[in-house]
Design an enzyme around this catalytic site. Structure first.
Site, PDB file in Angstrom:
ATOM      1  N   ASP A 142      -2.202   5.675  -5.442  1.00  0.00           N
ATOM      2  CA  ASP A 142      -2.445   4.823  -4.279  1.00  0.00           C
ATOM      3  C   ASP A 142      -2.624   3.360  -4.693  1.00  0.00           C
ATOM      4  O   ASP A 142      -3.694   2.964  -5.149  1.00  0.00           O
ATOM      5  CB  ASP A 142      -3.692   5.328  -3.548  1.00  0.00           C
ATOM      6  CG  ASP A 142      -3.979   4.555  -2.279  1.00  0.00           C
ATOM      7  OD1 ASP A 142      -3.161   3.689  -1.893  1.00  0.00           O
ATOM      8  OD2 ASP A 142      -5.027   4.800  -1.667  1.00  0.00           O
ATOM      9  N   ASP A 154       0.830  -1.202   0.000  1.00  0.00           N
ATOM     10  CA  ASP A 154       0.000   0.000   0.000  1.00  0.00           C
ATOM     11  C   ASP A 154       0.867   1.256   0.000  1.00  0.00           C
ATOM     12  O   ASP A 154       1.538   1.560   0.985  1.00  0.00           O
ATOM     13  CB  ASP A 154      -0.912  -0.024   1.244  1.00  0.00           C
ATOM     14  CG  ASP A 154      -1.911   1.121   1.259  1.00  0.00           C
ATOM     15  OD1 ASP A 154      -2.099   1.782   0.210  1.00  0.00           O
ATOM     16  OD2 ASP A 154      -2.512   1.369   2.317  1.00  0.00           O
TER      17      ASP A 154
END
Ligand SMILES: *[C@@H]1O[C@H](CO)[C@@H](O)[C@H](O)[C@H]1NC(C)=O
Ligand SMILES: *[C@@H]1O[C@H](CO)[C@@H](O)[C@H](O)[C@H]1NC(C)=O
Ligand SMILES: *[C@@H]1O[C@H](CO)[C@@H](O)[C@H](O)[C@H]1NC(C)=O
Ligand SMILES: *[C@@H]1O[C@H](CO)[C@@H](O)[C@H](O)[C@H]1NC(C)=O
Length: 504
Positions: free
Chosen positions: A286, A81
């Site tokens: 992201d 992430d």
């Protein structure tokens, strides 16, 4: 992407000065075969690169890396992430891991602290993270040995999830300023060296930077390369653009916020420059988010181009799965008119709704056809997100010191490799040229309605109701009741650690 911030990302700060540019002298670096473990026993500050294969877990909607924690090492598979900054792992005692019978609720692995001789608690009860989809993990901050891609880190600070509703851990590689401890204490001094920083501190890589190659939607894996770039994983020029601070005076960078300055829809029938009242659009790159989320005005234009329609049942714009064969694509422009462009083809933007047979439209213009999710969705306020549906088409280098992103078109399925390490701490991204005239990234003038000349080329369906630009085209499709339940379940699974349902 984490859900709350001490420093809220506001509107994009336009015309910001470039970060200090101390271009080092050219360092000639002999390209070596990639070193793994053997390099680690060596003393000194010899820098190298570490490559970790990341697997595309379609069911969970994310990319996962196989890591080890503790002594002896316990294998855990963690979601990668770029939108958060802590490594955390569910504890073997966590309820979520014990739920399904004999302790196998966390199929991707959990951590048993009692089985590690190097485990220490450094923040009793201090770990508390929440993601945009409202999933959470709470527990202790711990230190232990952490291994990823052959890089072994001693004394790595991590979260131990004692109480969590997520059945797998994450490896957050974002800015340390975005660590959960900073949000929960509201204090920047609570910052600890997270993975990219600790890799530098322990001499494994020379500068906090890494490259991400997610590869094709149909490919099962990509990779993350810490400390270098791989010039065989992209085509064309690698271009550096600025990451914008999320807070001014003093400048603080907490997320990979860049300026999206144009979006074109291109198909055999024509090309449309899409329009938004929010240009330049602040977007966060992201990897922990499955889809991409743009302002409502421009998202609706993309839907109209491809014929996607809003489906309240799934809370997403959907379209016929057959459109993955469309010849159209979207061209994303960054950092001004001379900045890099990334083209994203329709086969990367049409995603299955379920693992099994796709639900079918039971009414409307697509009646009888299989329904898929569109890769570009709408959102109401900044920051907007470019998730995996965008990132797969790009080779992205994240430079946490110079606050720059390197962008190039990905080389799908490339099997060649030519790894170039960053030569020194603070060095700029190798082989990359800066985007010119980034100071010209300014608020754009006016909103104008696209002519939708590209639309027929995206799809032959002409049964389009004519609508105004800001209304979602088409009416809601109706799904068969049985199918909706299946859809709902999958949504929950794919949104874990990655969704976007809470505003910053
Ligand atoms: C381990 O890491 C913590 C947190 O970064 C630090 O305070 C501590 O001094 C480190 N201990 C050792 C032995 O390096
Ligand atoms: C990449 O490989 C996957 C899996 O083999 C394949 O389905 C896909 O079409 C390939 N993509 C390209 C662009 O060649
Ligand atoms: C991307 O699309 C634009 C607009 O059609 C085109 O000019 C450009 O050549 C494309 N780039 C690549 C790498 O295909
Ligand atoms: C997205 O658009 C749909 C259809 O116009 C609307 O119902 C929905 O509320 C929008 N979602 C957001 C987050 O703005």
């Amino acid at each position: 992407m984490k859900s709350h911030g001490v420093v809220a990302a506001g509107a994009l700060l336009v015309g910001a000065a470039c970060a200090a540019s101390n271009t080092p002298g050219i360092v000639k670096w002999d390209i070596q075969r990639q070193h793994r473990r053997q390099e680690l026993t060596r003393l000194g500050k010899r820098a190298d690169t570490y490559e970790e294969v990341i697997t595309n877990e379609e069911m969970r909607g994310g990319y996962f890396a196989t890591c080890q924690i503790g002594t002896p090492g316990q294998p855990v598979t963690l979601q990668l992430d770029t939108g958060s900054s802590d490594i955390w792992v569910p504890a073997n005692t966590a309820q979520v891991c014990r739920q399904r019978g004999s302790g196998d609720g966390c199929a991707f692995g959990s951590f048993d602290p009692d089985a590690s001789s190097t485990f220490e608690i450094v923040g009793d009860g201090e770990f508390d993270i929440a993601y945009l989809d409202q999933s959470f993990a709470k527990g202790d901050y711990i230190t232990d040995v952490f291994e990823i891609g052959g890089a072994v880190l001693q004394n790595m600070t991590m979260g131990l999830g004692l109480n969590t509703d997520i059945d797998h851990g994450l490896v957050g590689v974002g800015y340390p300023t975005n660590e959960a401890i900073i949000h929960s204490t509201d204090n920047l001094d609570a910052m600890y060296p997270n993975l990219p920083i600790q890799m530098v501190n322990q001499g494994l890589i020379s500068t906090p930077a890494y490259s991400l190659w997610l590869n094709d939607l149909d490919a099962s894996s990509g990779n993350i390369l810490f400390g270098g770039i791989d010039t065989e994983k992209y085509v064309g020029q690698l271009t550096r653009i600025n990451v914008y601070p999320t807070q001014r005076d003093p400048d603080i960078w907490t997320s990979f916020l860049v300026a999206l300055t144009s979006l074109d829809a291109v198909s055999p029938s024509g090309q449309d420059r899409l329009s938004s009242r929010q240009f330049p659009i602040p977007v966060v790159l992201d990897s922990g988010t499955t889809l991409s989320y743009l302002p409502t005005d421009i998202a609706h234009q993309t839907w109209r181009e491809v014929g996607a329609i809003w489906a309240p049942e799934v809370g997403n714009a959907v379209l016929p799965c057959s459109l993955r064969n469309s010849k159209g694509y979207f061209s994303f422009g960054f950092a001004g008119p001379s900045g890099p462009r990334i083209n994203v083809t329709m086969d990367e933007l049409v995603l299955d709704l379920t693992l099994g047979p796709q639900p079918k439209f039971t009414s409307g213009p697509y009646r009888g056809q299989e329904a898929c999710r569109f890769g570009i969705q709408n959102f109401t306020s900044p920051p907007f997100l470019l998730g995996d549906t965008f990132l797969r088409s790009a080779y992205v280098v994240y430079d946490l010191i110079n606050h720059q992103i390197g962008l190039a078109a990905t080389d799908f399925n490339s099997t060649d490799s030519n790894i170039v390490p960053f030569p020194s701490e603070g060095a700029h991204i190798p082989s990359a040229t800066p985007a010119p005239d980034q100071s010209q990234v300014t608020q754009t003038p006016s909103f104008s309605t696209p002519a939708y000349e590209a639309s027929p080329g995206f799809t032959d369906l002409s049964a389009w109701p004519s609508e105004t630009d800001n209304a979602a085209p088409g009416s809601a499709p109706a799904f068969g009741p049985g199918q909706v339940a299946v859809v709902g379940l999958t949504m929950v699974l794919t949104m874990l650690g990655s969704g976007l349902f809470v505003l910053l």
